[in-house]
Design a protein around this motif. Structure first.
Motif, PDB file in Angstrom:
ATOM      1  N   THR A   1       1.923  -5.006   9.227  1.00 41.30           N
ATOM      2  CA  THR A   1       2.161  -5.612   7.803  1.00 41.30           C
ATOM      3  C   THR A   1       0.281  -5.800   7.726  1.00 41.30           C
ATOM      4  O   THR A   1      -0.044  -6.795   7.453  1.00 41.30           O
ATOM      5  N   GLN A   2      -0.296  -5.365   6.366  1.00 37.24           N
ATOM      6  CA  GLN A   2      -0.950  -4.910   5.596  1.00 37.24           C
ATOM      7  C   GLN A   2      -1.471  -6.430   4.959  1.00 37.24           C
ATOM      8  O   GLN A   2      -0.304  -6.902   3.885  1.00 37.24           O
ATOM      9  N   LEU A   3      -1.928  -7.776   4.572  1.00 40.02           N
ATOM     10  CA  LEU A   3      -2.776  -8.391   4.250  1.00 40.02           C
ATOM     11  C   LEU A   3      -3.022  -8.760   2.424  1.00 40.02           C
ATOM     12  O   LEU A   3      -3.957  -8.684   2.538  1.00 40.02           O
ATOM     13  N   LEU A   4      -2.186  -7.798   2.132  1.00 38.72           N
ATOM     14  CA  LEU A   4      -3.406  -7.127   0.399  1.00 38.72           C
ATOM     15  C   LEU A   4      -3.112  -8.364  -0.558  1.00 38.72           C
ATOM     16  O   LEU A   4      -1.852  -9.162  -1.293  1.00 38.72           O
ATOM     17  N   ILE A   5      -4.272  -8.292  -1.753  1.00 33.25           N
ATOM     18  CA  ILE A   5      -4.515  -9.503  -2.400  1.00 33.25           C
ATOM     19  C   ILE A   5      -4.191  -8.115  -3.066  1.00 33.25           C
ATOM     20  O   ILE A   5      -4.941  -7.613  -4.054  1.00 33.25           O
ATOM     21  N   ASN A   6      -2.571  -7.989  -3.970  1.00 37.30           N
ATOM     22  CA  ASN A   6      -2.210  -7.048  -5.189  1.00 37.30           C
ATOM     23  C   ASN A   6      -2.288  -8.166  -6.538  1.00 37.30           C
ATOM     24  O   ASN A   6      -2.833  -9.367  -6.441  1.00 37.30           O
ATOM     25  N   ASP A   7      -1.732  -7.600  -7.075  1.00 34.68           N
ATOM     26  CA  ASP A   7      -1.389  -8.089  -8.146  1.00 34.68           C
ATOM     27  C   ASP A   7      -0.915  -9.455  -8.219  1.00 34.68           C
ATOM     28  O   ASP A   7      -0.815 -10.642  -9.361  1.00 34.68           O
ATOM     29  N   ALA A   8       0.621  -9.841  -7.552  1.00 29.14           N
ATOM     30  CA  ALA A   8       1.395 -10.760  -7.639  1.00 29.14           C
ATOM     31  C   ALA A   8       0.703 -11.556  -7.216  1.00 29.14           C
ATOM     32  O   ALA A   8       1.463 -13.024  -7.827  1.00 29.14           O
ATOM     33  N   VAL A   9      -0.114 -11.348  -5.689  1.00 29.98           N
ATOM     34  CA  VAL A   9      -0.697 -12.483  -5.273  1.00 29.98           C
ATOM     35  C   VAL A   9      -2.147 -12.613  -5.937  1.00 29.98           C
ATOM     36  O   VAL A   9      -2.732 -14.518  -6.250  1.00 29.98           O
TER      37      VAL A   9
END
Length: 609
Positions: free
Chosen positions: A379-387
């Motif tokens: 799981t990539q700990l991705l900083i997306n729009d929701a985060v």
């Protein structure tokens, strides 16, 4: 006869091994002389539990059954960082073990590794090795001197019955993971601090500030991490499924992103300026048209009635020499505070300019998990729009809490201020010309004392035309004016207190409202900085990528990219299982060879001898 795949109820490990041993005995009894049957899986058989037939001997998984060659390893840190091959550093050897026909071989061998009995060994990181390691890594990665906390251990167990275990990080001398998502105590153990600014510089050849505007420095503080892998190769041979005989686990006790930016210093400087200007703003109320109008309006009705009973009228009212003693000690004490949102996701140290982002809490809330534990493999700990939206809300709340604290302290200071000054009331002869002016000198009194109309003041009377009160012609007038002083004092004090109170606390143009607006305006650049910096480091197409629960050949398979590890796969011809690894965390720099594995454990490849 060839066994085929069927739907099976999951059995406990001990039950499975007892059944395997029993089945081995049945096969040995029922196979005729001169013939044999082998469960020889094809490449597909390792994945879908199908079997093909071949001519081989039987396998016995009992305690005295068919021996296996088994392998396992545990390593605290691995990969490549700034041209340093971490796998070649002696201080990071971790531990690896092989149990084959020649016996058990452990690297590094005892006494550097501790023999725990039953083919189990551990190699905890020592202070001496830690010191040497820090010299090799420089400022790229900081490992705290906390080896006594038990967060730096490596463990293997390799048995001839086909079972093997590898573990690394916060693991016990039985290979069990010791850490949880939230370590208790004020100072939970820290595994490592990754200096992201140094890593970006070495990987991309550019300063972090050139990549992300307003960001001077960044680091990733990783709490205790651990991983473990266990494989039962004999069970895999009988069930036809490696993955059902394989267990991989990981745990991470917190990941904090630390950002340092001059934007925080600008916030503090601006806030200091607003607070320092409060004295001048309050003292300036003496010449404020609104305050004077409010004061005159407040006095007109009461004084007109009071003076009218004596045949006198109200001319004008003026304030002079207004002085405010405003104690802002409590307010200034907040300027070097550490502030945070209610959930503790974002913290800002106003003294150092460092911003902390609890990625564990932030992403755990986004994923609905216990921190960043329990995530799917890779799981990539991705900083997306929701985060980012959640992060922005947390940052906004932290700064709003700060402004609220400042406002509370400012209001308390304003309520406790003391005031001194002069109020001059010009008295008319009815509706005719001025006959006198009465000057009320107010010493330092509290705002509350003014509001209650009870200050102790001194008064003086000046008659029109410079006449004195000592003559017979003016005696009656002066006696009359002196009799007004008590009532005049109370009315003037209440009116002044009401006017000042309104100017300080009431309405959108009050001191409190405009100060709060000015303070809030200063926070906007910090909110933007936190979002941009976090997205720039770990967002889509960002500088870095952070992966939790890194695994090769995960079960079940998913669309997440697997780590680029070079490990042997399964071999159907030899019934070799292949190698299976798990790392608690994996950091890579996008488009570079930088890759860092934290707490990586491995089992396999294992095979019948």
């Amino acid at each position: 006869m060839t066994p085929r795949s069927t739907t099976r109820r999951t059995l406990s490990r001990s039950t499975t091994r007892r059944l395997i041993g029993a089945l081995a005995g049945v096969v040995a009894i029922t196979v005729g002389v001169g013939t044999s049957i082998q469960a020889a899986p094809t490449d597909a058989a390792w994945l879908d539990a199908e079997w093909d037939s071949a001519t081989v001997g039987t396998l016995d998984c009992g305690p005295d059954g068919s021996p296996f060659t088994t392998r396992a390893s545990g390593k605290l840190l691995g990969g490549s960082l700034a041209g340093i091959d971490l796998d070649d550093l002696a201080e990071l050897d971790g531990i690896s073990g092989v149990n084959d026909a020649s016996g058990v071989s452990i690297a590094p061998p005892p006494p550097q590794s501790n023999s725990l009995g039953e083919n189990a060994y551990a190699n905890p990181l020592t202070v001496t090795a830690l010191d040497a390691l820090q010299v090799s890594l420089g400022d790229l990665l900081l490992l705290p001197l906390n080896v006594d906390l038990g967060v730096d251990n490596s463990y293997v167990q390799v048995n001839a019955d086909g079972t093997s275990t590898g573990a690394a990080g916060a693991v016990s001398n039985s290979g069990a993971i010791q850490t949880t998502a939230s370590q208790p105590g004020p100072n939970p153990p820290t595994f490592a601090t990754l200096q992201l600014s140094e890593i970006v510089q070495s990987a991309l050849g550019q300063d972090l500030s050139a990549q992300i505007a307003g960001l001077a420095d960044a680091s990733l503080e990783v709490g205790a991490v651990a991983s473990s892998a266990t494989l039962d190769a004999c069970a895999a041979s009988w069930t036809g499924s490696i993955l059902s005989s394989l267990q991989r686990e990981y745990a991470v006790a917190g990941v904090d992103l630390n950002l340092t930016s001059p934007t925080v210093g600008t916030l503090v400087t601006g806030t200091t300026g607003v607070i320092n200007g409060l004295d001048g703003r309050v003292e300036g109320l003496a010449g404020n048209a609104g305050v004077l109008t409010s004061l005159t309006s407040g006095l007109t009705t009461s004084l007109t009635a009071l003076l009218g009973t004596l045949g006198l009228g109200l001319g004008s009212v003026s304030i002079s020499q207004l002085s405010v003693n405003l104690d802002l000690t409590a307010v200034n004490a907040l300027l070097d505070d550490t502030i945070s949102d209610d959930a503790g996701i974002v913290s800002i140290d106003l003294a150092t300019g460092q911003i902390g982002v609890d990625l564990d809490g932030l992403l755990g809330a986004a994923y609905g998990t216990n921190g960043i534990n329990g995530l799917d493999p890779n799981t990539q700990l991705l900083i997306n729009d929701a985060v980012i939206n959640a992060l922005t809300a947390a940052t906004t709340q932290a700064l709003s809490n700060y402004v609220d604290d400042l406002n509370s302290a400012i209001q308390a200071s304003l309520a406790a201020l003391t005031v001194s000054g002069k109020v001059v009331v010009n008295v008319l002869q009815g509706t005719g010309p001025a006959v006198a002016s009465i000057t009320l000198t107010i010493p330092q009194v509290s705002l509350n004392t003014l509001l209650t109309g009870s200050p102790v003041v001194t008064s003086s009377i000046a008659l029109a035309g410079g006449a004195a009160c000592g003559g017979l012609a003016t005696a009656a007038l002066c006696l009359l004016l002196n009799s007004l002083t008590g009532g005049l004092t109370s009315n003037v004090a209440k009116a002044l207190g009401t006017a000042l109170n309104a100017a300080l606390f009431t309405g959108p143009t009050s001191v409190v409202s405009t100060t709060s607006a000015a303070l809030l305006a200063l926070t906007a650049p910090v909110i933007t900085l936190v979002a941009n910096a976090t997205r720039g480091l770990f967002g889509e197409d960002a500088l870095l990528s952070l992966t939790a629960n890194a695994q090769n050949s995960p079960d079940p398979a998913n669309a997440n990219p697997e780590p680029a590890w070079s490990v042997p796969g399964p071999d159907a011809a030899t019934q070799s299982t292949g190698q299976y690894d798990v790392a608690a965390l994996r950091l890579t720099a996008v488009g570079t060879t930088v890759q860092l594995d934290l707490a990586r454990s491995s089992v396999g490849t294992s095979s019948p001898r």
